[in-house]
Design an enzyme around this catalytic site. Structure first.
Site, PDB file in Angstrom:
ATOM      1  N   LYS A   1       5.897  40.593 -57.901  1.00 51.97           N
ATOM      2  CA  LYS A   1       6.179  40.670 -58.402  1.00 51.97           C
ATOM      3  C   LYS A   1       6.326  39.111 -58.293  1.00 51.97           C
ATOM      4  O   LYS A   1       7.525  38.774 -57.094  1.00 51.97           O
ATOM      5  CB  LYS A   1       7.449  40.659 -59.368  1.00 51.97           C
ATOM      6  CG  LYS A   1       7.826  40.231 -61.268  1.00 51.97           C
ATOM      7  CD  LYS A   1       9.253  40.373 -61.214  1.00 51.97           C
ATOM      8  CE  LYS A   1      10.150  39.395 -60.329  1.00 51.97           C
ATOM      9  NZ  LYS A   1       9.829  38.076 -60.327  1.00 51.97           N
TER      10      LYS A   1
ATOM     11  N   GLY B   1      15.185  38.744 -51.714  1.00 50.79           N
ATOM     12  CA  GLY B   1      16.260  37.711 -52.496  1.00 50.79           C
ATOM     13  C   GLY B   1      17.828  38.619 -51.914  1.00 50.79           C
ATOM     14  O   GLY B   1      17.593  38.373 -51.008  1.00 50.79           O
TER      15      GLY B   1
ATOM     16  N   THR C   1      20.742  41.719 -55.836  1.00 51.92           N
ATOM     17  CA  THR C   1      19.923  42.304 -55.930  1.00 51.92           C
ATOM     18  C   THR C   1      19.649  43.283 -55.586  1.00 51.92           C
ATOM     19  O   THR C   1      18.709  44.642 -55.919  1.00 51.92           O
ATOM     20  CB  THR C   1      19.023  41.499 -56.125  1.00 51.92           C
ATOM     21  OG1 THR C   1      19.522  40.449 -57.157  1.00 51.92           O
ATOM     22  CG2 THR C   1      17.665  41.627 -57.247  1.00 51.92           C
TER      23      THR C   1
ATOM     24  N   GLU D   1      15.327  42.377 -47.774  1.00 47.63           N
ATOM     25  CA  GLU D   1      15.226  41.072 -46.958  1.00 47.63           C
ATOM     26  C   GLU D   1      16.396  40.238 -48.226  1.00 47.63           C
ATOM     27  O   GLU D   1      16.330  39.961 -49.375  1.00 47.63           O
ATOM     28  CB  GLU D   1      14.329  40.311 -46.769  1.00 47.63           C
ATOM     29  CG  GLU D   1      13.112  41.532 -45.507  1.00 47.63           C
ATOM     30  CD  GLU D   1      13.981  41.260 -44.025  1.00 47.63           C
ATOM     31  OE1 GLU D   1      15.039  41.192 -43.815  1.00 47.63           O
ATOM     32  OE2 GLU D   1      13.713  42.823 -43.941  1.00 47.63           O
TER      33      GLU D   1
ATOM     34  N   CYS E   1      16.977  30.925 -45.894  1.00 46.90           N
ATOM     35  CA  CYS E   1      18.231  31.946 -46.170  1.00 46.90           C
ATOM     36  C   CYS E   1      18.371  32.457 -44.011  1.00 46.90           C
ATOM     37  O   CYS E   1      19.527  33.120 -43.596  1.00 46.90           O
ATOM     38  CB  CYS E   1      17.788  33.568 -46.324  1.00 46.90           C
ATOM     39  SG  CYS E   1      16.252  33.537 -45.282  1.00 46.90           S
TER      40      CYS E   1
ATOM     41  N   GLU F   1      27.292  33.441 -49.342  1.00 44.93           N
ATOM     42  CA  GLU F   1      26.124  32.270 -49.561  1.00 44.93           C
ATOM     43  C   GLU F   1      26.252  31.698 -50.305  1.00 44.93           C
ATOM     44  O   GLU F   1      26.374  31.692 -51.448  1.00 44.93           O
ATOM     45  CB  GLU F   1      25.066  32.934 -49.291  1.00 44.93           C
ATOM     46  CG  GLU F   1      23.932  32.395 -49.278  1.00 44.93           C
ATOM     47  CD  GLU F   1      22.534  33.136 -49.029  1.00 44.93           C
ATOM     48  OE1 GLU F   1      22.326  34.404 -50.533  1.00 44.93           O
ATOM     49  OE2 GLU F   1      21.647  33.657 -48.841  1.00 44.93           O
TER      50      GLU F   1
HETATM   51  P1  NAD Z   1      17.027  37.187 -56.558  1.00 44.67           P
HETATM   52  O1  NAD Z   1      17.353  38.354 -55.426  1.00 44.67           O
HETATM   53  O2  NAD Z   1      18.156  36.226 -57.839  1.00 44.67           O
HETATM   54  O3  NAD Z   1      16.090  37.203 -57.187  1.00 44.67           O
HETATM   55  C1  NAD Z   1      14.164  37.316 -56.026  1.00 44.67           C
HETATM   56  C2  NAD Z   1      13.259  38.286 -56.828  1.00 44.67           C
HETATM   57  O4  NAD Z   1      13.770  39.169 -57.366  1.00 44.67           O
HETATM   58  C3  NAD Z   1      12.681  37.617 -57.732  1.00 44.67           C
HETATM   59  O5  NAD Z   1      11.476  37.700 -57.671  1.00 44.67           O
HETATM   60  C4  NAD Z   1      13.842  37.792 -58.977  1.00 44.67           C
HETATM   61  O6  NAD Z   1      13.056  37.686 -60.369  1.00 44.67           O
HETATM   62  C5  NAD Z   1      13.939  39.644 -58.408  1.00 44.67           C
HETATM   63  N1  NAD Z   1      14.262  40.118 -59.275  1.00 44.67           N
HETATM   64  C6  NAD Z   1      16.098  40.070 -59.345  1.00 44.67           C
HETATM   65  N2  NAD Z   1      16.889  40.530 -59.898  1.00 44.67           N
HETATM   66  C7  NAD Z   1      15.689  41.912 -60.232  1.00 44.67           C
HETATM   67  C8  NAD Z   1      15.970  43.142 -60.464  1.00 44.67           C
HETATM   68  N3  NAD Z   1      17.208  43.483 -60.776  1.00 44.67           N
HETATM   69  N4  NAD Z   1      15.565  43.907 -59.662  1.00 44.67           N
HETATM   70  C9  NAD Z   1      13.761  43.716 -59.612  1.00 44.67           C
HETATM   71  N5  NAD Z   1      13.980  42.198 -59.285  1.00 44.67           N
HETATM   72  C10 NAD Z   1      14.879  41.979 -59.427  1.00 44.67           C
HETATM   73  O7  NAD Z   1      16.896  36.199 -55.173  1.00 44.67           O
HETATM   74  P2  NAD Z   1      16.598  34.801 -55.833  1.00 44.67           P
HETATM   75  O8  NAD Z   1      17.501  33.866 -56.353  1.00 44.67           O
HETATM   76  O9  NAD Z   1      15.022  34.311 -56.167  1.00 44.67           O
HETATM   77  O10 NAD Z   1      16.484  34.284 -53.640  1.00 44.67           O
HETATM   78  C11 NAD Z   1      17.551  33.672 -53.185  1.00 44.67           C
HETATM   79  C12 NAD Z   1      18.598  34.858 -52.204  1.00 44.67           C
HETATM   80  O11 NAD Z   1      16.726  35.224 -51.311  1.00 44.67           O
HETATM   81  C13 NAD Z   1      19.739  34.135 -51.873  1.00 44.67           C
HETATM   82  O12 NAD Z   1      20.160  34.653 -51.263  1.00 44.67           O
HETATM   83  C14 NAD Z   1      17.967  34.017 -49.888  1.00 44.67           C
HETATM   84  O13 NAD Z   1      19.250  34.428 -48.805  1.00 44.67           O
HETATM   85  C15 NAD Z   1      17.339  34.886 -50.301  1.00 44.67           C
HETATM   86  N6  NAD Z   1      16.531  35.108 -49.493  1.00 44.67           N
HETATM   87  C16 NAD Z   1      16.555  35.915 -47.621  1.00 44.67           C
HETATM   88  C17 NAD Z   1      15.415  36.226 -47.510  1.00 44.67           C
HETATM   89  C18 NAD Z   1      15.879  36.839 -45.809  1.00 44.67           C
HETATM   90  O14 NAD Z   1      14.475  36.928 -45.409  1.00 44.67           O
HETATM   91  N7  NAD Z   1      16.199  37.374 -45.884  1.00 44.67           N
HETATM   92  C19 NAD Z   1      13.899  34.774 -47.605  1.00 44.67           C
HETATM   93  C20 NAD Z   1      14.721  34.118 -48.732  1.00 44.67           C
HETATM   94  C21 NAD Z   1      15.217  33.951 -49.497  1.00 44.67           C
END
Ligand code: NAD
Length: 481
Positions: free
Chosen positions: A172, A225, A229, A247, A281, A383
């Protein structure tokens, strides 16, 4: 209007519920595509196809599975420009970044895991006449959930190790940036990837993301993400004792000593602060500068930041593209408000820039530098995930380490000094999964990747990803005289 479709059982399909989400081009703030908001029925169809596919895919020779990944990688390579344009339109990042980082790294992920899996050694242990042989087997159907900031890069980073060891994947992508995963689905069809080996379901995290996490036939979830979440996923996945890899967010410190290679540091710092509009990130958003060079540093850093050109992601001179969504831009603006309330001094930016009139409904933000904030301030704790950094002074190593570790996140840290002894001692004590000394974003894909504290649970990369996507079985045999 582009119609993005799911990839289920080898076909491109609309969602069964005809429910669609609007997809925006952030550089002009306009809808350019629609994508399915997948339903439970779509997930069930995907699961059925993956169950069937797993019977054959898991029994293929490793090298044959690798061939599919290599084929997909080479087809993306042939279409690099189309992928890069798609990524920039969807995300707002400069095209030159999609061309030089996002898409090449996606290709590299596929090639890397296609080859590493063939090179992994198997373990065996012998005790007198008893021999134990450790077999690594795929888990079955696994789920991958990825974010919007590096859409294809992180999508492939997850599915490649999962597929190469014989799992079938329900992937997804983020509902904010689904386009490159759709193009990827088309490439899978062209590469004749067997039906059901990979299913790509688009849609909202709160709907289809949750259903994927809750589905009892999905054996593991690899998630990248936000931390909230991730925490929710950890709770839900525990109901089925699912394997999880999380992650999550970061609030990464950069520690700059007065004995560092100053020019290298400043050039790298511009990137670690503002590349991809600070939406990485691993970006360094808390900058700690030794007090002896604070004033000079501030002057030079501001002068260099001012030179960044903000605007059309498709213009080759652009350094800073658009912020991914209006919602995210508003989040960044809120942090500027907090900074003012907390007594911060905005020494650069903090505002929406003037851009070309054809971009006037797009979402842009000026690279922003703030000083005078306490370590307790939201700006130093939370963040922001945008082009906003704070400047903070420190006296010596002890002072720096105390401030750097005073945070709930622990993804990456960056140290700048020409004293390797000092750097090593500090690196050992920094609470983060990754420490860069005199560099940033250098990645050897064989190394473990992932944070600690609120940034991560589990490691990705190289054999660590292979471990995650397999179960080890001990086959113990006794020999008799
Ligand atoms: P997000 O958590 O909103 O969404 C990430 C993914 O999770 C999306 O596909 C979203 O649709 C899905 N999602 C959202 N709610 C969900 C739920 N309740 N159950 C299952 N899936 C769900 O994050 P974002 O805004 O897309 O991304 C930004 C974040 O990602 C930042 O915090 C960033 O630091 C982090 N990030 C971390 C890394 C790493 O390697 N540590 C890399 C890139 C981004």
């Amino acid at each position: 209007m582009i119609e993005i479709k799911n990839y289920i059982n080898g076909e491109l399909l609309k969602s069964s519920n005809k429910n669609n989400l609007d997809i925006f081009n952030p550089s002009i703030g306009k809808i350019y595509a629609q994508c399915p908001n997948s339903s439970e029925k779509d997930l069930e169809t995907a699961i059925t196809s993956s169950e069937k596919a797993f019977l054959k895919w898991s029994r293929l020779k490793q090298i044959d599975r690798s061939q599919f990944l290599l084929k997909i990688a080479s087809l993306i390579e042939c279409n690099l420009d189309e992928f890069a344009k798609a990524e920039s339109m969807d995300n707002g990042k400069p095209l030159k970044l999609s061309q030089s980082l996002d898409i090449p790294r996606s290709i590299k992920n596929l090639k890397f895991f296609a080859t590493i899996a063939n090179d992994l050694e198997t373990e065996s242990f012998t005790q007198r006449k008893v021999k134990s042989h450790i077999l690594r087997q795929p888990l079955g159907i696994v789920g991958t959930i990825s974010p919007w900031n590096l859409p294809l890069y992180l999508f492939t980073w997850k599915i490649a190790p999962a597929l190469v060891v014989g799992n079938c994947v329900i992937a997804k992508p983020s509902e904010i940036t689904p386009y490159s995963a759709y193009l990827f689905s088309k490439i899978c069809i062209e590469a004749n990837l067997p039906k059901g080996v990979l299913n790509v379901l688009h849609g909202s995290g709160k709907v289809i993301g949750r259903k994927i996490v809750n589905h009892k036939k999905i054996k593991a979830i690899s998630f990248t993400g936000g931390t909230d979440t991730g925490k929710e996923i950890a709770k839900k996945a525990s109901n089925h004792l699912k394997k999880i890899s999380l992650e999550m967010g970061g609030k990464n410190p950069v520690i700059i000593f007065d004995d560092c290679n100053y020019n290298q540091m400043i050039n790298s710092l511009i990137k670690s602060s503002f590349l991809n509009q600070g939406q990485i990130c691993l970006s360094g958003s808390r900058i700690y500068i030794q007090e002896t060079i604070y004033n000079k540093f501030k002057k030079d850093f501001i002068a260099k930041t001012k030179k960044l050109r903000i605007g059309d992601p498709f213009n080759k001179n652009t350094d800073q593209g658009a912020i991914v969504s209006e919602e995210h831009l508003n989040k960044i603006l809120n942090y500027i408000k907090y900074a003012k309330e907390e007594g911060g001094k905005i020494i650069l930016g903090g505002n929406i820039p003037k851009v070309d009139s054809k971009l006037s409904s797009g979402w842009y933000f000026t690279p922003t530098v703030i000083e005078n904030l306490s370590q307790k301030s939201k700006l130093n704790k939370e963040e922001i995930f945008g082009p906003v950094v704070t400047l903070n002074k420190f006296k010596d190593s002890e002072d720096a380490i105390k401030m750097a570790n005073d945070n709930d996140y622990g993804l990456a840290s960056i140290i700048w000094t020409d004293d390797p002894n000092k750097a090593n001692k500090l690196a050992e004590r920094l609470e983060s999964g990754l420490v860069w000394i005199n560099c940033w974003l250098e990645r050897d894909l064989r190394t473990p990747f992932g944070g600690i504290k609120n940034s991560g649970y589990g490691k990705e990369g190289g054999k660590y990803a292979i471990d995650f996507f397999t179960e080890s079985k001990n086959i113990c045999i006794k020999y008799y005289d």
